[in-house]
Design an enzyme around this catalytic site. Structure first.
Site, PDB file in Angstrom:
ATOM      1  N   GLY A  19       7.831  -0.392   4.815  1.00 27.66           N
ATOM      2  CA  GLY A  19       8.069  -2.039   4.616  1.00 27.66           C
ATOM      3  C   GLY A  19       7.635  -2.402   6.217  1.00 27.66           C
TER       4      GLY A  19
ATOM      5  CG  LEU B 270      -1.692   1.004   1.174  1.00 30.59           C
ATOM      6  CD1 LEU B 270      -2.686   1.079  -0.094  1.00 30.59           C
ATOM      7  CD2 LEU B 270      -2.540   0.977   3.081  1.00 30.59           C
TER       8      LEU B 270
ATOM      9  CG  ASN C 289      -3.615   3.450  10.392  1.00 28.46           C
ATOM     10  OD1 ASN C 289      -4.332   3.918  11.106  1.00 28.46           O
ATOM     11  ND2 ASN C 289      -2.341   3.669  10.465  1.00 28.46           N
TER      12      ASN C 289
ATOM     13  CB  THR D  78       0.960   6.377   2.866  1.00 28.89           C
ATOM     14  OG1 THR D  78       0.642   5.501   2.312  1.00 28.89           O
ATOM     15  CG2 THR D  78      -0.949   7.313   2.952  1.00 28.89           C
TER      16      THR D  78
HETATM   17  C1  G6P Z   1       3.863  -0.099   6.026  1.00 28.25           C
HETATM   18  C2  G6P Z   1       4.642   1.163   5.861  1.00 28.25           C
HETATM   19  C3  G6P Z   1       5.464   1.507   7.245  1.00 28.25           C
HETATM   20  C4  G6P Z   1       4.577   1.313   8.369  1.00 28.25           C
HETATM   21  C5  G6P Z   1       3.870   0.131   8.560  1.00 28.25           C
HETATM   22  C6  G6P Z   1       2.698  -0.805   9.453  1.00 28.25           C
HETATM   23  O1  G6P Z   1       4.527  -1.429   5.602  1.00 28.25           O
HETATM   24  O2  G6P Z   1       5.880   0.744   4.629  1.00 28.25           O
HETATM   25  O3  G6P Z   1       6.277   2.391   7.070  1.00 28.25           O
HETATM   26  O4  G6P Z   1       5.282   1.159   9.666  1.00 28.25           O
HETATM   27  O5  G6P Z   1       3.137   0.060   7.075  1.00 28.25           O
HETATM   28  O6  G6P Z   1       2.214   0.926   9.575  1.00 28.25           O
HETATM   29  P1  G6P Z   1       0.979   1.562  10.633  1.00 28.25           P
HETATM   30  O7  G6P Z   1       0.319   2.563   9.734  1.00 28.25           O
HETATM   31  O8  G6P Z   1       0.251  -0.216  11.160  1.00 28.25           O
HETATM   32  O9  G6P Z   1       1.997   1.667  11.564  1.00 28.25           O
HETATM   33 MG    MG Z   2       5.333  -0.352   0.935  1.00 34.19          MG
END
Ligand code: G6P
Ligand code: MG
Length: 234
Positions: free
Chosen positions: A47, A11, A119, A18
């Protein structure tokens, strides 16, 4: 020859932009703790799950925190992040992303979202594309972070497609590694210097088409090469 039957999309940084909000929120947290993080360090956070990101950041700042303190810090960062994503609009869908997912569906190729983010659903709804994916696997459904392939293997399983018939689209090094570890094809979204382990690297989903998926289908994804420390043969 393998054929591609499913596309699994990360995503953050692939479908929507984002990554910049994660960076802003982590930077603010680091600043409150008395240090700063660079864009180069941020690259290593892409990630990576929320708690694992926090551990890396605390390490960079030379700080040790208790589990309770860490949970409070992660909650604080997430509140700032949610404030930002709640203001997102469909204009923040990355160029060509919606069109390519739709093209896959029209071509009879199944689609899944495979993201570490808890999220994910909020974001998909905010930008109006939650209906686009056959399956959504997010951070609430997995326990092992990329480069573990759990998130993508779950997606493939729910779609009913064998890993070797899946292509993963990823902007993160850890995500490309997760695809390789899962025995899947991978397309890096970003710079070849950073994502060179992927079968193919493009600047965005606006550069993808069915021809390129066909090319990928002709490759044979070998499982476990990463564990041996080798780059994949192209
Ligand atoms: C994705 C993003 C990360 C982030 C992770 C968790 O993999 O690339 O940068 O920390 O999701 O996201 P969240 O919204 O659950 O904090
Ligand atoms: Mg990514």
């Amino acid at each position: 020859m393998n054929t591609i039957q499913a596309c699994i999309f990360d995503l953050d940084g692939v479908i929507v932009d984002t990554a910049v909000y994660h960076y802003k929120a982590w930077k603010r947290l680091a600043n409150e703790l008395g240090f700063d993080i660079t864009e180069h360090q941020n690259e290593q956070l892409k990630g990576v799950s929320r708690m694992a990101s926090l551990d890396l950041i605390l390490g960079w700042g030379g700080l040790t925190k208790t589990q309770t303190e860490k949970e409070e810090l992660a909650t604080r960062k997430n509140a700032w992040y949610v404030d930002m994503i709640n203001k997102m609009t469909p204009a923040e869908i990355l160029p060509g992303a919606k069109e390519f997912v739709e093209l896959c569906t029209q071509a009879g190729i199944k689609t899944a979202l495979g993201s570490a983010s808890k999220n994910s659903v909020t974001i998909l709804k905010r930008v109006g594309i939650d209906h686009l994916f056959d399956v959504v696997i997010d951070g609430n459904k997995v326990s092992k972070a990329k480069p573990d392939p759990e998130v993508f293997l779950k997606g493939a399983q729910e779609l009913g497609v064998a890993p070797q018939n899946c292509v993963v689209f990823e902007d993160a090094i850890a995500g490309v590694e997760a695809a390789i570890n899962g025995g899947m094809h991978s397309v890096g979204i970003g710079l070849p210097d950073i994502l060179g382990k992927a079968d193919m690297v493009v600047s965005g989903l606006d550069q993808m088409n069915l021809e390129k998926l066909k090319e990928l289908g002709a490759l044979n994804p070998l499982k476990g090469e990463l564990a041996l420390g080798q780059n994949r043969s192209k």
